[in-house]
Every structure is written in C-alpha cells, then in structure tokens.
Write a protein that holds these residues in place. Structure first.
Motif, PDB file in Angstrom:
ATOM      1  N   GLY A  94      28.797  14.029 -11.914  1.00  0.00           N
ATOM      2  CA  GLY A  94      27.482  13.591 -12.354  1.00  0.00           C
ATOM      3  C   GLY A  94      26.856  14.562 -13.324  1.00  0.00           C
ATOM      4  N   ASP A  95      25.733  14.148 -13.877  1.00  0.00           N
ATOM      5  CA  ASP A  95      25.065  14.950 -14.903  1.00  0.00           C
ATOM      6  C   ASP A  95      23.570  14.706 -14.832  1.00  0.00           C
ATOM      7  N   ALA A 139      10.339  13.392 -15.390  1.00  0.00           N
ATOM      8  CA  ALA A 139      11.064  12.132 -15.614  1.00  0.00           C
ATOM      9  C   ALA A 139      12.568  12.336 -15.735  1.00  0.00           C
ATOM     10  N   ARG A 140      13.084  13.419 -15.176  1.00  0.00           N
ATOM     11  CA  ARG A 140      14.526  13.659 -15.257  1.00  0.00           C
ATOM     12  C   ARG A 140      15.305  12.509 -14.620  1.00  0.00           C
ATOM     13  N   PHE A 141      16.445  12.206 -15.207  1.00  0.00           N
ATOM     14  CA  PHE A 141      17.344  11.201 -14.651  1.00  0.00           C
ATOM     15  C   PHE A 141      18.728  11.822 -14.501  1.00  0.00           C
ATOM     16  N   ALA A 142      19.633  11.067 -13.924  1.00  0.00           N
ATOM     17  CA  ALA A 142      21.000  11.554 -13.753  1.00  0.00           C
ATOM     18  C   ALA A 142      21.979  10.395 -13.897  1.00  0.00           C
ATOM     19  N   GLY A 185      25.599   4.793 -15.596  1.00  0.00           N
ATOM     20  CA  GLY A 185      25.246   5.449 -16.848  1.00  0.00           C
ATOM     21  C   GLY A 185      26.192   6.546 -17.273  1.00  0.00           C
ATOM     22  N   HIS A 186      27.331   6.670 -16.605  1.00  0.00           N
ATOM     23  CA  HIS A 186      28.245   7.786 -16.843  1.00  0.00           C
ATOM     24  C   HIS A 186      29.478   7.317 -17.610  1.00  0.00           C
ATOM     25  N   PRO A 187      30.073   8.196 -18.435  1.00  0.00           N
ATOM     26  CA  PRO A 187      31.317   7.832 -19.120  1.00  0.00           C
ATOM     27  C   PRO A 187      32.404   7.429 -18.125  1.00  0.00           C
TER      28      PRO A 187
END
Length: 206
Positions: free
Chosen positions: A76-77, A124-127, A147-149
């Motif tokens: 994750g990121d 408003a950080r997202f991951a 939302g991740h590659p």
C-alpha cells in the motif's frame, strides 16, 4: 541487528495478540501444504526505498501473512512523504495483519483498513492498497485493488498485469461492492507487487 529484529517482532506479536485476543503456535506440525506455504514465504523478496533521495521514510507499506487459508500479501501507499505518512502506513499494516489473522477476508479486511485510515488521518490523506490471497496449493490468487497499480505476473520472459476490476482509493469506498477477482496460477510463476514510485518517479531520463 538481530536484537532489534527480536524487539520489533515482539511488539508486532503483542499488538496482534492484543487486537484479536488469540495467540497460536503450530509447534512445527508441518504437512505438505504447510511446507509449500513455507517455501512460498521463503521465496518472497522485499525491497523498500523512499522516492526522495533525502527521505528516510515514506508512506509505502507491505506485509505477508500465512494462515490456514493460504498466503496473504499486502502492499500500500499513503499519499505524501515523511514520518506522518510512515506512521499512518504502519497503522494500516497492523490493522490489515490483525484482521487477516482473525480470519476476515476480502470486503471485511478492506473496510476495516479504511476505517482505521479515516480514524487516524489528520487531514485529507488517502491511501491505495493491493491485496493478493494465494490458496494453500499456490494455484490461484484472489486480488483486490483499491487505487493501486496492478501486480505483474511473471512466467519466464512473459510479463503481464493481473487484469480485473479496480476499486477507488481508500476513503472513497462507501457504497461500493468490494469483491476480488480471481487469477489462475499454473506452472512456474512469480508476482511483482510495487507502488507507483517505481513507475512514476524518475531522477534521470529512461
């Protein structure tokens, strides 16, 4: 180094046990399935490098967990770079690990991790996350992308993305149906999970 690793492992075990209320040891009762899973874990290579040359920490996080249902992978990121993002990534990783060890799967795990993100973030950080669950025979993978590659499936010289339905980033999943897509894994294969820094950030041409 071994002492530091021991202390980090002790903290991890304590937090997981405190969260799920269970501590279990296998006492080395390995069967064929357990040995296959052990070989899988033993062939996992992990690399971490912040996207900025001056940064020691970033928002990327990853984990691997073995349960009776198979081997479960997470990458994750958290958007941004720095200690706040790194701390939030640790919180999400521990939440994911606790949920998986407690026997939760798919929808429950993703929504649980998202709840932790919403509760712990200061702005408003997202991951983004990618989750892969391998069955005990290591012949099938259930994949969830938020939302991740997409991970890359490598067979010899052939490389392709694990194609399937991708969900929005964490914080935007309310009202969404969360279901993994399944990929059959036959023969010899490898999976490459990565964050967007590998493909988006470049310090030099090429």
């Amino acid at each position: 180094c071994l002492l530091i690793f021991y202390f980090l492992l002790s903290i991890e075990v304590y937090l997981t046990t405190y969260t799920i209320g269970t501590f279990h040891l296998s006492f080395w009762s390995f069967g064929p399935t357990e040995l296959r899973l052990l070989l899988c874990i033993g062939n996992i290579a992990l690399f971490y490098r912040p996207g900025s040359d001056r940064a020691l920490l970033g928002g990327d996080f990853y984990d691997v967990v073995q349960t009776p249902s198979g081997v479960h992978l997470l990458i994750g990121d958290v958007c941004g770079h720095g200690p706040d993002e790194a701390a939030l990534g640790v919180a999400l990783r521990i939440a994911w690990r606790a949920l998986v060890l407690a026997g939760h799967t798919g929808d429950e795990v993703v929504r649980g991790v998202e709840l932790v993100l919403l509760a712990e973030r200061q702005d408003a950080r997202f991951a983004t996350i990618a989750m892969v669950s391998l069955n005990p025979a290591l012949t099938q993978a259930d994949v969830l992308l938020c939302g991740h590659p997409a991970p890359l499936l490598i067979r010899g010289r052939d490389v392709c993305e694990l194609s399937g339905r991708s969900l929005p980033i964490l914080t935007l999943l309310h009202g969404r149906t969360i279901e993994p897509f399944t990929v059959d894994l036959d023969g010899e294969w490898a999976l490459l999970l990565f964050t967007d820094g590998l493909v988006e950030g470049r310090a030099t041409p090429g």
